[in-house]
Scaffold this motif. Structure first.
Motif, PDB file in Angstrom:
ATOM      1  N   THR A   1       0.820  -1.204   0.000  1.00 33.88           N
ATOM      2  CA  THR A   1       0.000   0.000   0.000  1.00 33.88           C
ATOM      3  C   THR A   1       0.855   1.256   0.000  1.00 33.88           C
ATOM      4  N   ASP A   2       0.448   2.260  -0.773  1.00 36.50           N
ATOM      5  CA  ASP A   2       1.135   3.548  -0.795  1.00 36.50           C
ATOM      6  C   ASP A   2       0.426   4.478   0.185  1.00 36.50           C
ATOM      7  N   LEU A   3       1.043   4.672   1.347  1.00 34.89           N
ATOM      8  CA  LEU A   3       0.472   5.526   2.389  1.00 34.89           C
ATOM      9  C   LEU A   3       1.403   6.700   2.688  1.00 34.89           C
ATOM     10  N   ARG A   4       2.106   7.150   1.684  1.00 37.14           N
ATOM     11  CA  ARG A   4       3.013   8.275   1.878  1.00 37.14           C
ATOM     12  C   ARG A   4       2.261   9.499   2.384  1.00 37.14           C
ATOM     13  N   GLY A   5       2.785  10.063   3.461  1.00 35.53           N
ATOM     14  CA  GLY A   5       2.194  11.276   4.007  1.00 35.53           C
ATOM     15  C   GLY A   5       0.856  11.069   4.697  1.00 35.53           C
ATOM     16  N   ALA A   6       0.412   9.842   4.849  1.00 38.79           N
ATOM     17  CA  ALA A   6      -0.892   9.574   5.469  1.00 38.79           C
ATOM     18  C   ALA A   6      -0.866   9.921   6.960  1.00 38.79           C
ATOM     19  N   ASP A   7      -2.045  10.315   7.471  1.00 36.09           N
ATOM     20  CA  ASP A   7      -2.190  10.608   8.884  1.00 36.09           C
ATOM     21  C   ASP A   7      -2.796   9.394   9.572  1.00 36.09           C
ATOM     22  N   LEU A   8      -1.962   8.654  10.308  1.00 39.30           N
ATOM     23  CA  LEU A   8      -2.381   7.447  11.008  1.00 39.30           C
ATOM     24  C   LEU A   8      -2.172   7.596  12.518  1.00 39.30           C
ATOM     25  N   MET A   9      -2.258   8.814  12.984  1.00 44.26           N
ATOM     26  CA  MET A   9      -2.070   9.070  14.401  1.00 44.26           C
ATOM     27  C   MET A   9      -3.089   8.286  15.223  1.00 44.26           C
ATOM     28  N   GLY A  10      -2.591   7.543  16.192  1.00 51.10           N
ATOM     29  CA  GLY A  10      -3.477   6.797  17.065  1.00 51.10           C
ATOM     30  C   GLY A  10      -4.164   5.613  16.423  1.00 51.10           C
ATOM     31  N   ALA A  11      -3.791   5.271  15.188  1.00 47.12           N
ATOM     32  CA  ALA A  11      -4.440   4.155  14.491  1.00 47.12           C
ATOM     33  C   ALA A  11      -4.058   2.820  15.131  1.00 47.12           C
ATOM     34  N   ASN A  12      -4.984   1.876  15.046  1.00 46.96           N
ATOM     35  CA  ASN A  12      -4.732   0.525  15.553  1.00 46.96           C
ATOM     36  C   ASN A  12      -4.357  -0.367  14.377  1.00 46.96           C
ATOM     37  N   LEU A  13      -3.066  -0.665  14.254  1.00 52.33           N
ATOM     38  CA  LEU A  13      -2.534  -1.495  13.179  1.00 52.33           C
ATOM     39  C   LEU A  13      -1.924  -2.769  13.745  1.00 52.33           C
ATOM     40  N   ARG A  14      -2.398  -3.155  14.885  1.00 48.19           N
ATOM     41  CA  ARG A  14      -1.882  -4.347  15.545  1.00 48.19           C
ATOM     42  C   ARG A  14      -2.040  -5.571  14.639  1.00 48.19           C
ATOM     43  N   ASN A  15      -0.932  -6.283  14.450  1.00 44.61           N
ATOM     44  CA  ASN A  15      -0.929  -7.517  13.665  1.00 44.61           C
ATOM     45  C   ASN A  15      -1.288  -7.306  12.187  1.00 44.61           C
ATOM     46  N   ALA A  16      -1.236  -6.070  11.718  1.00 46.37           N
ATOM     47  CA  ALA A  16      -1.517  -5.787  10.302  1.00 46.37           C
ATOM     48  C   ALA A  16      -0.323  -6.191   9.441  1.00 46.37           C
ATOM     49  N   ASP A  17      -0.595  -6.536   8.178  1.00 45.66           N
ATOM     50  CA  ASP A  17       0.468  -6.879   7.238  1.00 45.66           C
ATOM     51  C   ASP A  17       0.743  -5.671   6.360  1.00 45.66           C
ATOM     52  N   LEU A  18       1.853  -4.986   6.650  1.00 48.46           N
ATOM     53  CA  LEU A  18       2.259  -3.788   5.905  1.00 48.46           C
ATOM     54  C   LEU A  18       3.577  -4.035   5.179  1.00 48.46           C
ATOM     55  N   SER A  19       3.861  -5.285   4.860  1.00 55.10           N
ATOM     56  CA  SER A  19       5.107  -5.587   4.167  1.00 55.10           C
ATOM     57  C   SER A  19       5.128  -4.896   2.809  1.00 55.10           C
ATOM     58  N   ASP A  20       6.277  -4.310   2.490  1.00 56.49           N
ATOM     59  CA  ASP A  20       6.483  -3.569   1.235  1.00 56.49           C
ATOM     60  C   ASP A  20       5.619  -2.313   1.132  1.00 56.49           C
ATOM     61  N   ALA A  21       4.950  -1.918   2.202  1.00 52.74           N
ATOM     62  CA  ALA A  21       4.143  -0.697   2.165  1.00 52.74           C
ATOM     63  C   ALA A  21       5.049   0.531   2.185  1.00 52.74           C
ATOM     64  N   ASN A  22       4.564   1.626   1.606  1.00 50.40           N
ATOM     65  CA  ASN A  22       5.322   2.873   1.599  1.00 50.40           C
ATOM     66  C   ASN A  22       4.654   3.849   2.561  1.00 50.40           C
ATOM     67  N   LEU A  23       5.302   4.065   3.700  1.00 52.52           N
ATOM     68  CA  LEU A  23       4.784   4.957   4.732  1.00 52.52           C
ATOM     69  C   LEU A  23       5.711   6.154   4.935  1.00 52.52           C
ATOM     70  N   ARG A  24       6.422   6.501   3.910  1.00 52.17           N
ATOM     71  CA  ARG A  24       7.339   7.635   3.985  1.00 52.17           C
ATOM     72  C   ARG A  24       6.579   8.903   4.369  1.00 52.17           C
ATOM     73  N   ASP A  25       7.129   9.635   5.326  1.00 56.20           N
ATOM     74  CA  ASP A  25       6.548  10.899   5.805  1.00 56.20           C
ATOM     75  C   ASP A  25       5.195  10.726   6.493  1.00 56.20           C
ATOM     76  N   ALA A  26       4.793   9.493   6.776  1.00 54.82           N
ATOM     77  CA  ALA A  26       3.503   9.264   7.426  1.00 54.82           C
ATOM     78  C   ALA A  26       3.551   9.686   8.894  1.00 54.82           C
ATOM     79  N   LYS A  27       2.385  10.070   9.403  1.00 57.45           N
ATOM     80  CA  LYS A  27       2.252  10.434  10.814  1.00 57.45           C
ATOM     81  C   LYS A  27       1.667   9.241  11.559  1.00 57.45           C
ATOM     82  N   LEU A  28       2.484   8.651  12.431  1.00 59.47           N
ATOM     83  CA  LEU A  28       2.088   7.454  13.163  1.00 59.47           C
ATOM     84  C   LEU A  28       2.259   7.653  14.666  1.00 59.47           C
ATOM     85  N   ILE A  29       2.106   8.889  15.110  1.00 60.13           N
ATOM     86  CA  ILE A  29       2.280   9.198  16.523  1.00 60.13           C
ATOM     87  C   ILE A  29       1.262   8.414  17.353  1.00 60.13           C
TER      88      ILE A  29
END
Length: 246
Positions: A35-63
């Motif tokens: 998945t291309d999630l560049r620059g996405a706002d994922l603050m406080g998101a629940n990604l527990r046990n998610a499969d993000l292999s090869d995903a692009n999270l460059r510049d994403a907000k994951l605070i």
């Protein structure tokens, strides 16, 4: 965009979600590979046990995001904001985290083998029993980090900042620590065999019961260092400053 819409669009084949607003989204156990999630706002998101292999999270907000046990193999997280994120037991093999902000993040038990972490800010983070063998940590900031029992063998740590870090029981065998700053670091029982500490700063560091066998300490500052019961067989000790304390 809510989590349900996101999941539906992904299931329909969409992969580009640049700058998406997914704050506090519940994406537990989601399949988000490639998945291309560049620059996405994922603050406080629940990604527990998610499969993000090869995903692009460059510049994403994951605070504050929960990425515990997530699969992030070869994921791109360069320059991502991961402050206070939970990455406990996450799989980050070969991931790209250069210049990422990981202050106060929980990386306990995470697998960061071969990860790119150059210039990343990992100060105050927890890396207890994490696996970082072969990782690139050139000029990373690990000051005040807890690395108790972590595996950092054969890592590239040139110029790394480990000021006041807890490195008790750490495996640093064969690590490249040229010009590293280990001022007041706790290295009790650490394995530094065959490591390169040339021109490193170990001022007031604690090396009780540590193994420095065959290590290179040429030009190293050992002012006020504690070397109680430290193994020094074959160690190069052409230090710039030596003032040992009991």
């Amino acid at each position: 965009m809510d989590a349900n819409e996101f999941r539906s669009r992904y299931a329909a084949g969409e992969r580009s979600f640049q700058n998406a607003d997914l704050r506090d989204a519940d994406l537990r156990d989601a399949d988000l590979r490639d998945t291309d999630l560049r620059g996405a706002d994922l603050m406080g998101a629940n990604l527990r046990n998610a499969d993000l292999s090869d995903a692009n999270l460059r510049d994403a907000k994951l605070i504050g995001a929960d990425l515990s046990k997530a699969d992030l193999i070869i994921a791109t997280l360069s320059n991502a904001d991961l402050r206070d994120a939970n990455l406990k037991d996450a799989n980050l093999i070969g991931s790209k985290l250069g210049v990422a902000n990981l202050r106060y993040a929980n990386l306990s038990g995470a697998n960061l083998s071969g990860a790119e972490l150059s210039c990343a800010d990992m100060s105050h983070s927890s890396l207890m029993i994490a696996y970082l063998s072969g990782a690139n940590l050139i000029k990373a900031n690990l000051s005040n980090a807890d690395l108790t029992g972590a595996n950092l063998s054969i890592t590239n740590m040139i110029g790394v900042n480990l000021t006041n870090a807890n490195l008790s029981g750490v495996n640093l065998s064969g690590a490249n620590l040229i010009e590293a700053n280990l001022t007041e670091a706790k290295l009790n029982g650490a394995n530094l065999g065959r490591s390169n500490l040339a021109y490193a700063k170990l001022t007031a560091a604690i090396l009780k019961d540590a193994d420095l066998s065959d290590a290179n300490l040429a030009g190293t500052d050992l002012t006020n260092v504690k070397l109680d019961s430290t193994k020094l067989e074959g160690t190069i000790l052409e230090v710039t400053s030596l003032n040992l304390v009991e």
